[in-house]
Design a protein around this motif. Structure first.
Motif, PDB file in Angstrom:
ATOM      1  N   VAL A   1       0.850  -1.193   0.000  1.00 29.48           N
ATOM      2  CA  VAL A   1       0.000   0.000   0.000  1.00 29.48           C
ATOM      3  C   VAL A   1       0.888   1.247   0.000  1.00 29.48           C
ATOM      4  CG1 VAL A   1      -1.849  -1.239   1.216  1.00 29.48           C
ATOM      5  CG2 VAL A   1      -0.271   0.212   2.498  1.00 29.48           C
ATOM      6  N   PRO A   2       0.374   2.316  -0.613  1.00 33.07           N
ATOM      7  CA  PRO A   2       1.190   3.535  -0.729  1.00 33.07           C
ATOM      8  C   PRO A   2       1.679   4.032   0.634  1.00 33.07           C
ATOM      9  CG  PRO A   2      -0.790   3.709  -2.070  1.00 33.07           C
ATOM     10  CD  PRO A   2      -0.939   2.463  -1.255  1.00 33.07           C
ATOM     11  N   HIS A   3       2.949   4.410   0.684  1.00 29.61           N
ATOM     12  CA  HIS A   3       3.565   5.085   1.840  1.00 29.61           C
ATOM     13  C   HIS A   3       3.740   4.204   3.068  1.00 29.61           C
ATOM     14  CE1 HIS A   3       3.187   8.480  -0.699  1.00 29.61           C
ATOM     15  NE2 HIS A   3       1.886   8.347  -0.746  1.00 29.61           N
ATOM     16  N   VAL A   4       3.328   2.957   2.991  1.00 32.09           N
ATOM     17  CA  VAL A   4       3.544   2.042   4.108  1.00 32.09           C
ATOM     18  C   VAL A   4       4.376   0.855   3.628  1.00 32.09           C
ATOM     19  CG1 VAL A   4       2.415   0.405   5.676  1.00 32.09           C
ATOM     20  CG2 VAL A   4       1.511   2.718   5.437  1.00 32.09           C
ATOM     21  N   GLY A   5       4.098   0.402   2.423  1.00 34.16           N
ATOM     22  CA  GLY A   5       4.784  -0.777   1.903  1.00 34.16           C
ATOM     23  C   GLY A   5       3.964  -2.014   2.176  1.00 34.16           C
ATOM     24  N   GLU A   6       4.624  -3.095   2.606  1.00 34.45           N
ATOM     25  CA  GLU A   6       3.915  -4.351   2.810  1.00 34.45           C
ATOM     26  C   GLU A   6       3.004  -4.239   4.028  1.00 34.45           C
ATOM     27  OE1 GLU A   6       6.347  -7.885   3.393  1.00 34.45           O
ATOM     28  OE2 GLU A   6       4.581  -8.914   4.198  1.00 34.45           O
ATOM     29  N   LEU A   7       1.706  -4.375   3.787  1.00 36.25           N
ATOM     30  CA  LEU A   7       0.745  -4.326   4.881  1.00 36.25           C
ATOM     31  C   LEU A   7       0.308  -5.727   5.286  1.00 36.25           C
ATOM     32  CD1 LEU A   7      -1.204  -2.685   6.722  1.00 36.25           C
ATOM     33  CD2 LEU A   7      -2.860  -2.765   4.844  1.00 36.25           C
ATOM     34  N   VAL A   8       0.138  -6.595   4.305  1.00 37.74           N
ATOM     35  CA  VAL A   8      -0.352  -7.949   4.553  1.00 37.74           C
ATOM     36  C   VAL A   8       0.491  -8.919   3.745  1.00 37.74           C
ATOM     37  CG1 VAL A   8      -2.409  -9.443   4.571  1.00 37.74           C
ATOM     38  CG2 VAL A   8      -2.693  -6.957   4.582  1.00 37.74           C
ATOM     39  N   GLY A   9       0.735 -10.094   4.311  1.00 35.52           N
ATOM     40  CA  GLY A   9       1.329 -11.192   3.565  1.00 35.52           C
ATOM     41  C   GLY A   9       0.483 -12.419   3.795  1.00 35.52           C
ATOM     42  N   GLY A  10       0.208 -13.160   2.733  1.00 33.29           N
ATOM     43  CA  GLY A  10      -0.640 -14.337   2.914  1.00 33.29           C
ATOM     44  C   GLY A  10      -0.372 -15.373   1.848  1.00 33.29           C
ATOM     45  N   SER A  11      -0.976 -16.528   2.014  1.00 35.70           N
ATOM     46  CA  SER A  11      -0.796 -17.578   1.005  1.00 35.70           C
ATOM     47  C   SER A  11      -1.795 -18.694   1.219  1.00 35.70           C
ATOM     48  CB  SER A  11       0.619 -18.167   1.074  1.00 35.70           C
ATOM     49  OG  SER A  11       0.741 -19.095   2.140  1.00 35.70           O
ATOM     50  N   VAL A  12      -1.920 -19.509   0.177  1.00 32.79           N
ATOM     51  CA  VAL A  12      -2.464 -20.832   0.386  1.00 32.79           C
ATOM     52  C   VAL A  12      -1.343 -21.609   1.051  1.00 32.79           C
ATOM     53  CG1 VAL A  12      -3.503 -22.832  -0.737  1.00 32.79           C
ATOM     54  CG2 VAL A  12      -3.807 -20.545  -1.727  1.00 32.79           C
ATOM     55  N   ARG A  13      -1.679 -22.470   2.023  1.00 33.42           N
ATOM     56  CA  ARG A  13      -0.644 -23.242   2.721  1.00 33.42           C
ATOM     57  C   ARG A  13      -0.449 -24.584   2.013  1.00 33.42           C
ATOM     58  NH1 ARG A  13       0.481 -18.432   4.852  1.00 33.42           N
ATOM     59  NH2 ARG A  13      -0.854 -17.843   6.605  1.00 33.42           N
ATOM     60  N   GLU A  14       0.737 -25.104   2.096  1.00 31.46           N
ATOM     61  CA  GLU A  14       1.011 -26.414   1.498  1.00 31.46           C
ATOM     62  C   GLU A  14       0.331 -27.484   2.341  1.00 31.46           C
ATOM     63  OE1 GLU A  14       1.341 -28.691  -0.891  1.00 31.46           O
ATOM     64  OE2 GLU A  14       2.903 -27.296  -1.585  1.00 31.46           O
ATOM     65  N   GLU A  15      -0.719 -28.099   1.797  1.00 29.87           N
ATOM     66  CA  GLU A  15      -1.443 -29.093   2.593  1.00 29.87           C
ATOM     67  C   GLU A  15      -0.996 -30.516   2.270  1.00 29.87           C
ATOM     68  OE1 GLU A  15      -2.577 -28.095  -0.217  1.00 29.87           O
ATOM     69  OE2 GLU A  15      -3.999 -29.515  -1.102  1.00 29.87           O
TER      70      GLU A  15
END
Lengths: 482, 482
Positions: A404-418
């Motif tokens: 997001v602008p002026h903050v950078g990485e706000l959220v990190g996510g993924s599908v998990r390896e099941e």
């Protein structure tokens, strides 16, 4: 008649106990004009004239204070004690205000009462009305919530967490508490705080010979968690949708305005996700739009943006007012865009597929290319942790970073390896993590999740750039007051 | 027509994103009969007959699972994989159930679909259907939320925290996050965990000569907080009503079922309290009655009490059903009652004014004398911490412990000492705590607060005696799995 009956039922079923209304509650539901009203709070400012004084009283319940009109009826000695910062209890009548800027004011005439509950030496008081720098206020962190800005930030955190709880409940999620003390040094590299060993004898115990050497309280090394994800995953194999808003810790030496040693993270994990990583992005976007949408126009946010950059604020408002979905872009496409932009050599680091995006790259993507939030998806596998699900192309993983602008990485996510076999290969020899494989071996279901830095969210929506001002009592390398 | 319009408005204003309904949501708002319904979850039990199988599916959203009726249409090999613990996705029709015990069931006929998302080897699966001991489940803490009891406990925690948030909002309180890492070793006696020193060189940095000795990351000793009270007090001098539900830590070696090394505490502080310590008791009682009253009859609580003691449960229900206020009794009166009871020498320790109440005394007061919750107020000053407000008798302080049957102390609270001079005398030479005196020096207002052990609250209302079963992943001396 029907309304009256409903009202009386409500009154009966409600608890009889109630604190006196706060200033916020008073102004939301003003009593009838002839009602005697008592307000307790602190004097935020006071202007004394010959026969009348005007004081603004705050109890911290809202950005707006309450103006009190004190008609002369006290001696000078008493009036001298009515200073900025003094705690008072005022009794008078809440009347419609003739002045602009407030709907009501408290009129304290000769029938009213002014009691000083706690004096404040206006000379010595560290929180003077003049502008105080963030650095000065960090030195006076025990008093800084008395400023309008810090108080507004604390209330914004309250509003955010309530909206978050509401949203997750609507989607069938269960709030869960996962451990702070853990045996995992999850992301490695010495970034987890470790607990000191303890004396084997309890100090209260009588000495019984030579002291034993210190030992691990939990019989093995213990760390402060850097993330609640792995534990949430364990719960999500039973309670299919779980989330937590909980403290996390990193022994990072970074002294930038984007890192704290202790911070709060919103983390969610859920089983049976749909639409792969794009579905995870969609959930994150829906959460943010619903949660932030209800807060972004509030008085508290106005207080925080007061001295902020208007163009930045407009970019933020656009992200939440437009009905169009936020941009999604694969890492590979992002690198292509960066490469093109990089030919005019505006970057210090050359963007190259297979390498991490640098801060300058992330800024460019969100601030220049998209001019708003952007989900960058499907990073090369070696750049991301082992638990992210391998894509079929075998080079990338089903993950995203929300920039997001002026903050950078706000959220990190993924599908998990099941898939237990795929995961086991990626984990290598992680002794002590058999439990994490167990989750897959026994009814392991597809699942996904994300983590969002709570202080970064506050920073983004409030325009307060340094996250040391986005939490009440910040801790960073070398700094821990109170 | 009106209803139809309302419904369509609601659909438009709600967020477009939505996860598929959980089983709980499905059963609360069942779709129309001809609607195709997909349910994902785990098989809790399965009974296979010649032409039909009956499976109970759970997704952890509620105590009740959903019965699925699977009409024969698959080969034996496939059916063999439908075992307890397997993750499945079923598509069929939600129909009114002809059987008792459930309102609806999922009918999966030849048009429906059964997909196995994660197999579960029923031989090796640690969570067998037979009764598993608490000790065994603690060893399998990563899987134990798959049992009905632990899942119900996790959901009860969710319900409690939501009700708590709602109640505090109704009373004008602001939720606030106070630090976990602190410089205070507040209650002394070595009960606070301390952070280990860190290597002065970052492990990622290249070696530049001899290694430096380890040092304090925060430039001074750092501990995990044992209570959030002092920090909340600082906030309550600005935002007059604050509370937190947050982790706390004690390096206690106690191995009883009443102590954890990591636990959650509900703590509140508010300025301008009324009616002294009795007012603090009244607020605590109102909170508990409103919060617990809405949960105590829930399905989840029923699951937890299933094997519990009926007479104990009745005592609990009485505490919440009677309209009469809970008993308040001064410490002095409590000692008098105990002295009388003690003449028949039923106590190991003789109750004596000026000495702490022993566990056996607390039990007798709540379980025998009052047979319900009892507030014991106004303890002798030397038994209580320095921050409690001195009563005018100069011997006692304005505090209370709430004792409840079969749990003991659930809440401790007090009016705080707001008089700077009185406090300074009691603190003695507490260097580093000048900030705490500052709170009184500058507009220090009368204020009060309490702390409640969250796991003890869960224990009390659920009848689960050992608090290791009142938190998802417990930690105690010598034990930290995951």
């Amino acid at each position: 008649m029907v309304l009256r009956r409903l009202a009386s039922t409500a009154a009966t079923s409600a608890s009889k106990f109630s604190l006196a209304p706060t200033i916020k509650q008073l102004l939301e539901r003003p009593p009838t004009a002839d009602h005697v009203t008592t307000v307790s709070g602190w004097i935020k400012s006071i202007r004394k004239q010959k026969n009348v004084s005007f004081a603004v009283i705050t109890d911290g319940s809202s950005a707006k204070g309450l103006q009190a009109v004190l008609l002369k009826g006290k001696d000078d000695e008493f009036l001298r004690k009515l200073t900025n910062g003094a705690a008072v209890r005022l009794t008078g009548q809440l009347v419609t205000s003739p002045g602009s800027g407030q709907s009501h004011e408290l009129l304290v005439d000769q029938h009213g009462e002014v009691a000083i509950l706690g004096e404040c030496d206006s000379e010595a008081y560290p929180i003077q009305k003049k502008d105080l720098t963030p650095e000065y206020l960090r030195e006076h962190v025990h008093l800084r919530a008395r400023t309008a800005q810090i108080a507004a930030m604390v209330r914004v955190r309250d509003s955010l967490s309530r909206q978050i709880d509401k949203w997750f409940a609507s989607q069938g999620f269960c709030y869960a508490n996962t451990p702070i003390i853990t045996g995992n040094d999850a992301e490695g590299a010495g970034e987890a705080f470790r607990l000191a060993q303890v004396d084997t004898q309890h100090p209260a115990a009588a000495p019984t010979g030579a002291p034993l050497p210190p030992s691990e309280f939990f019989s093995r090394p213990a760390f402060l968690t850097v993330s609640h994800q792995l534990h949430l995953e364990a719960l999500a194999t039973a309670i299919s949708r779980v989330y937590t808003l909980s403290p996390c810790f990193r022994a990072e030496r970074s002294l930038t305005g984007r890192h704290l040693a202790e911070f709060w993270m919103l983390e969610a994990e859920w089983a049976f996700p749909q639409n792969g990583v794009h579905g995870v992005c969609d959930l994150t976007e829906a959460l943010l739009k619903d949660v932030v949408g209800g807060i972004i126009g509030s008085e508290d946010i106005d207080v925080l943006w007061k001295d902020g950059d208007d163009s930045r604020r407009q970019i933020l408002l656009d992200a939440f007012s437009h009905k169009t979905p936020w941009t999604k872009m694969s890492y590979t496409d992002a690198i292509r865009e960066l490469e093109v932009a990089g030919t005019s050599s505006q970057f210090e680091f050359t963007p190259t597929w297979g390498h991490s995006l640098q801060s300058e790259h992330e800024k460019w993507l969100a601030e220049k290319l998209v001019c708003g939030p952007v989900f960058v998806t499907d990073y090369p596998a070696p750049l991301k942790p082992f638990y992210m699900r391998a894509n079929d192309d075998s080079h990338t993983v089903a993950c995203f970073d929300l920039l997001v602008p002026h903050v950078g990485e706000l959220v990190g996510g993924s599908v998990r390896e099941e898939r237990a076999d795929v995961l086991e290969k990626k984990m290598g020899n992680l002794a002590g993590s058999e439990w994490y494989l167990d989750l897959r071996k026994y009814g392991g279901a597809p699942h996904a999740g994300f983590g969002m830095g709570f202080e970064r969210l506050v920073s983004w929506i409030s325009g307060v750039e340094n996250i040391r001002e986005c939490t009440p009592m910040p801790r960073w390398a070398g700094r821990m007051l109170l």
